[in-house]
Design a protein around this motif. Structure first.
Motif, PDB file in Angstrom:
ATOM      1  N   CYS A   1       0.851  -1.192   0.000  1.00 23.44           N
ATOM      2  CA  CYS A   1       0.000   0.000   0.000  1.00 23.44           C
ATOM      3  C   CYS A   1       0.887   1.243   0.000  1.00 23.44           C
ATOM      4  O   CYS A   1       1.864   1.320   0.758  1.00 23.44           O
ATOM      5  CB  CYS A   1      -0.924   0.011   1.215  1.00 23.44           C
ATOM      6  N   ILE A   2       0.541   2.204  -0.835  1.00 23.32           N
ATOM      7  CA  ILE A   2       1.270   3.460  -0.964  1.00 23.32           C
ATOM      8  C   ILE A   2       0.336   4.580  -0.541  1.00 23.32           C
ATOM      9  O   ILE A   2      -0.649   4.870  -1.235  1.00 23.32           O
ATOM     10  CB  ILE A   2       1.775   3.688  -2.404  1.00 23.32           C
ATOM     11  N   ASP A   3       0.605   5.198   0.605  1.00 22.17           N
ATOM     12  CA  ASP A   3      -0.250   6.250   1.150  1.00 22.17           C
ATOM     13  C   ASP A   3       0.344   7.624   0.885  1.00 22.17           C
ATOM     14  O   ASP A   3       1.566   7.778   0.718  1.00 22.17           O
ATOM     15  CB  ASP A   3      -0.443   6.055   2.656  1.00 22.17           C
ATOM     16  N   ALA A   4      -0.524   8.620   0.869  1.00 23.29           N
ATOM     17  CA  ALA A   4      -0.092  10.013   0.779  1.00 23.29           C
ATOM     18  C   ALA A   4       0.102  10.548   2.195  1.00 23.29           C
ATOM     19  O   ALA A   4      -0.755  10.355   3.072  1.00 23.29           O
ATOM     20  CB  ALA A   4      -1.119  10.846   0.024  1.00 23.29           C
TER      21      ALA A   4
ATOM     22  N   PRO B   1      -1.950   7.386  -4.719  1.00 25.49           N
ATOM     23  CA  PRO B   1      -1.912   7.462  -3.247  1.00 25.49           C
ATOM     24  C   PRO B   1      -2.924   8.484  -2.740  1.00 25.49           C
ATOM     25  O   PRO B   1      -3.135   9.545  -3.348  1.00 25.49           O
ATOM     26  CB  PRO B   1      -0.473   7.887  -2.947  1.00 25.49           C
ATOM     27  N   THR B   2      -3.566   8.177  -1.624  1.00 28.65           N
ATOM     28  CA  THR B   2      -4.555   9.063  -1.010  1.00 28.65           C
ATOM     29  C   THR B   2      -4.284   9.158   0.486  1.00 28.65           C
ATOM     30  O   THR B   2      -3.715   8.243   1.088  1.00 28.65           O
ATOM     31  CB  THR B   2      -5.984   8.536  -1.237  1.00 28.65           C
TER      32      THR B   2
ATOM     33  N   LYS C   1      10.196  -1.938   2.396  1.00 31.78           N
ATOM     34  CA  LYS C   1      10.142  -0.667   3.119  1.00 31.78           C
ATOM     35  C   LYS C   1      10.573   0.536   2.302  1.00 31.78           C
ATOM     36  O   LYS C   1      10.438   1.657   2.781  1.00 31.78           O
ATOM     37  CB  LYS C   1      11.025  -0.751   4.376  1.00 31.78           C
ATOM     38  N   GLU C   2      11.075   0.353   1.101  1.00 29.15           N
ATOM     39  CA  GLU C   2      11.678   1.462   0.378  1.00 29.15           C
ATOM     40  C   GLU C   2      11.125   1.548  -1.037  1.00 29.15           C
ATOM     41  O   GLU C   2      10.995   0.532  -1.730  1.00 29.15           O
ATOM     42  CB  GLU C   2      13.199   1.295   0.331  1.00 29.15           C
TER      43      GLU C   2
ATOM     44  N   ALA D   1       4.283   7.152   1.564  1.00 32.33           N
ATOM     45  CA  ALA D   1       4.605   6.234   2.660  1.00 32.33           C
ATOM     46  C   ALA D   1       4.182   4.833   2.255  1.00 32.33           C
ATOM     47  O   ALA D   1       3.078   4.626   1.742  1.00 32.33           O
ATOM     48  CB  ALA D   1       3.894   6.657   3.948  1.00 32.33           C
ATOM     49  N   LEU D   2       5.051   3.853   2.467  1.00 24.97           N
ATOM     50  CA  LEU D   2       4.811   2.470   2.029  1.00 24.97           C
ATOM     51  C   LEU D   2       4.386   1.627   3.221  1.00 24.97           C
ATOM     52  O   LEU D   2       5.008   1.681   4.292  1.00 24.97           O
ATOM     53  CB  LEU D   2       6.066   1.906   1.366  1.00 24.97           C
TER      54      LEU D   2
END
Length: 671
Positions: A92-95, A125-126, A450-451, A460-461
């Motif tokens: 998941c990739i968050d804003a 991303p959200t 993590k990267e 943010a992952l």
């Protein structure tokens, strides 16, 4: 201690002359007893020695076969070495800020230590967080433990009560299941990830309007390897809760279906991402804030929001359900998800220049490549032109720009000018794109990736679900062990019994019993049944369930579809030489009652060859099919049973009638 410079090669067959002679003599004594015993000087004795000597010579030569020759034999059998298979999963990739960052493009690189991953598809991303809730049904005993009675609920709400408790499930920790719920659905609360964004909630809604929202799904029990790729897609119903008048009528809600852009999870049957397009009207992305918590969950309204959410932090509700299955089970649901695969990416690598000769071969910079991803360009008139990858050159002409790829070694080969075009002399050849790598090293637990390579601080992952499916490259010994199974059936069903065996051994959706009847075609009625049809095989299946009187297990539409596609239907489609048409039908159990004293049939029962309590037969099966199945059922210890009543068939996809849940004192709700 220094390592030896030469390692011994094991013998493929270590039998010697004396052992071969003894084996031949034993076979003669068993098959031609009149010629035993053999004595020296007997002509047959000399023939035995001769054949043993010839066999020993062949064994010696077979033991000298080098690895290169063994690979050549495997290629002749069309059993090439399998390359390393990469692990796959979702992250998941968050804003991190209120404003939406740019979309993370496909084929972006991720790092888990020294292991490389790449994204499959893109993600927006959200700054949102997801909470999963269900309406768990409460029975009378649970209500009594809460100090509540049904009469109190009738008096308070004025309706016939059907109490429930809102339960929050934690994805990745809890098993997500709709079993025992009031409406058979998951309610997804979409809220702002940080309370600091509440003041700008309307701006977030405006940014979300019309975007594609990625929701990651994973099954509770996932199949490994290539089995998951053949799963039948399951249709999930994604709906947005909308209140036409949230201020004056917060109890009136409508569910708007959302557009499913793509779903790599096959409806949650394998790990993947469902991509949903949100409505372009930002006013629809708003939950009712004026609703009394006492009436949260009343009717079709969503349950009460989690207590940790602050006022106005909740933006909107989604509901997901499945009309095909009464109980929907998942292992994980995550927001802002994207598919990842445990492979690296190579682009624009010059392999060399052509020489105009036949069968030109070049080596990629990496082994264990994904053959479907390899893109090769050949220079023509100072411009690169893409060529097409084929499995072999058999159907290619002299002017076809084609090439083949050896996935295990990373080799690229071109045609000989008769089957496939030859790259011209001095023409540059480049690998425009390919994926490489894989193996069991990519099977990682959560929180390992993590990267984001070259990622922004606005992203943010989150890695909350393990990556699975990675397998190391196959060795020669492992490939040779596949030869007997490959040559015995080559994934084909030849006889009617093969269809029954393949259906019973179906790893996708197991069945309790499966019987195949050649030439039998079921119909909607007994008159429509057709028998002795060439090229037709009827397969009758029963699900794995405990039989009960008037409640016999019935196969679902999903079970029948899985049996047709894997393995019966899929094998038939891949091998057209097998002209049998599999017709899979549901089975039902018919009770047979017979008197122990007189041996006559009880009234209203049908004649059968066996005294069995439950016979699996097709819905439209005739007497012949029932007798065949009855003869195989056995059951001497079951001499009598009551005739079972078959219930009315439930229409496929029919959803239960809506109920009116409400709120009771404490943590209970009612309808």
């Amino acid at each position: 201690m220094p390592l030896p410079t030469h390692f011994p090669v094991p013998d493929l067959d270590d039998r010697r002359f004396d052992e071969l002679v003894a084996e031949l003599q034993a076979r003669l004594a068993r098959h031609v007893p009149e010629m035993a015993p053999l004595a020296p000087g007997d002509p047959v004795y000399a023939l035995v020695d001769l054949f043993a000597w010839l066999t020993e010579t062949i064994i010696y030569r077979a033991n000298q076969i080098p690895d290169r020759q063994r690979r050549a034999f495997l290629n002749l059998l069309q059993i090439p070495l399998r390359p390393a298979r990469p692990a796959s999963g979702i992250v998941c990739i968050d804003a991190t800020s209120r404003a939406l960052p740019p979309r993370l493009a496909a084929e972006s690189l991720l790092k888990a230590g020294t292991t490389s991953f790449s994204t499959v598809g893109e993600v927006q991303p959200t700054p949102l967080a997801l909470h999963v809730l269900v309406k768990r049904t409460l029975d009378d005993a649970a209500l009594a433990a809460e100090g509540i009675s049904l009469e109190q609920l009738r008096t308070q709400y004025g309706v016939e009560p059907a109490a429930f408790r809102p339960v929050t499930l934690l994805p990745g920790r809890d098993a997500l299941s709709t079993a025992g719920t009031r409406d058979g659905a998951f309610h997804l609360a979409i809220a702002l990830a940080k309370p600091a964004f509440i003041a700008q909630a309307d701006l977030v809604r405006r940014d979300l309007a019309g975007i594609v929202l990625n929701i990651g799904l994973a099954p509770l029990a996932e199949l490994e390897g290539q089995l998951a790729t053949g799963l039948r897609p399951r249709k999930l119903d994604w709906e947005l809760a909308w209140w036409p008048d949230p201020e004056d009528a917060p109890g009136t809600v409508q569910y708007l279906p959302l557009e499913l852009v793509a779903d790599s999870s096959a409806g949650g049957r394998r790990t993947g991402v469902a991509r949903l397009r949100l409505p372009r009207n930002a006013a629809l992305l708003r939950a009712a804030a004026a609703q009394d918590p006492q009436f949260a969950g009343f009717g079709d309204t969503p349950p009460e929001a989690p207590a940790e959410l602050r006022p106005d932090q909740l933006l909107f509700w989604l509901r997901v359900s499945c009309a095909e299955e009464a109980v929907l089970e998942l292992g994980y649901i995550g927001l802002n998800a994207v598919d990842v695969i445990g492979q690296g990416i190579a682009r624009d690598i010059v392999l060399g220049a052509g020489n105009g000769r036949p069968d030109q071969a070049f080596a990629l910079s990496h082994a264990d490549v994904d053959p479907d991803s390899v893109q090769v360009d050949v220079e023509h008139l100072r411009a690169f032109q893409p060529w097409t990858r084929v499995a072999h050159f058999a159907g290619s002409g002299p002017d076809d720009p084609v090439f083949t790829v050896d996935a295990a070694s990373g080799g690229v080969r071109f045609g000989d000018g008769i089957r496939g075009r030859r790259p011209p002399a001095n023409a540059r050849i480049r690998a425009a794109f390919y994926r490489h790598g894989g193996g069991s090293g990519g099977n990682l637990p959560p929180d390992s990736i993590k990267e984001i390579h070259g990622g922004s601080t606005r992203l943010a992952l989150r890695h909350e679900w393990p990556t699975r499916g990675g397998v190391d490259a196959e060795t020669l010994d492992e490939a040779e062990r596949r030869i007997p199974a490959f040559l015995s059936h080559r994934d084909r069903a030849v006889t009617a019994e093969d269809y029954g065996v393949l259906a019973r051994d179906n790893p996708i959706n197991p069945v309790a019993r499966a019987e195949a009847v050649a030439g039998f075609f079921p119909g909607a009625s007994l008159k429509a049944v057709r028998r002795k049809l060439p090229g037709v095989v009827a397969v009758f299946v029963l699900p794995p369930a405990v039989p009960a009187l008037a409640a016999a297990p019935r196969p679902t539409a999903g079970l029948l579809t899985d049996v047709v596609r894997l393995p019966v239907g899929a094998l038939h489609a891949r091998h057209r030489a097998v002209r049998a048409v599999p017709a899979v039908r549901a089975g039902r159990r018919l009770g047979i009652a017979r008197s122990r004293r007189s041996g006559h049939r009880a009234a209203g029962t049908r004649r059968s060859r066996t005294d069995t309590a439950a016979l699996p037969v097709g819905i439209a099966a005739g007497r012949t099919a029932r007798r065949r199945l009855a003869a195989r059922q056995g059951g001497r210890d079951q001499r009598a049973a009551h005739a079972g009543r078959t219930g009315r068939r439930r229409r496929s996809g029919q959803r239960p009638a809506p109920v009116l849940p409400g709120h009771a004192a404490g943590s209970a709700r009612l309808a």
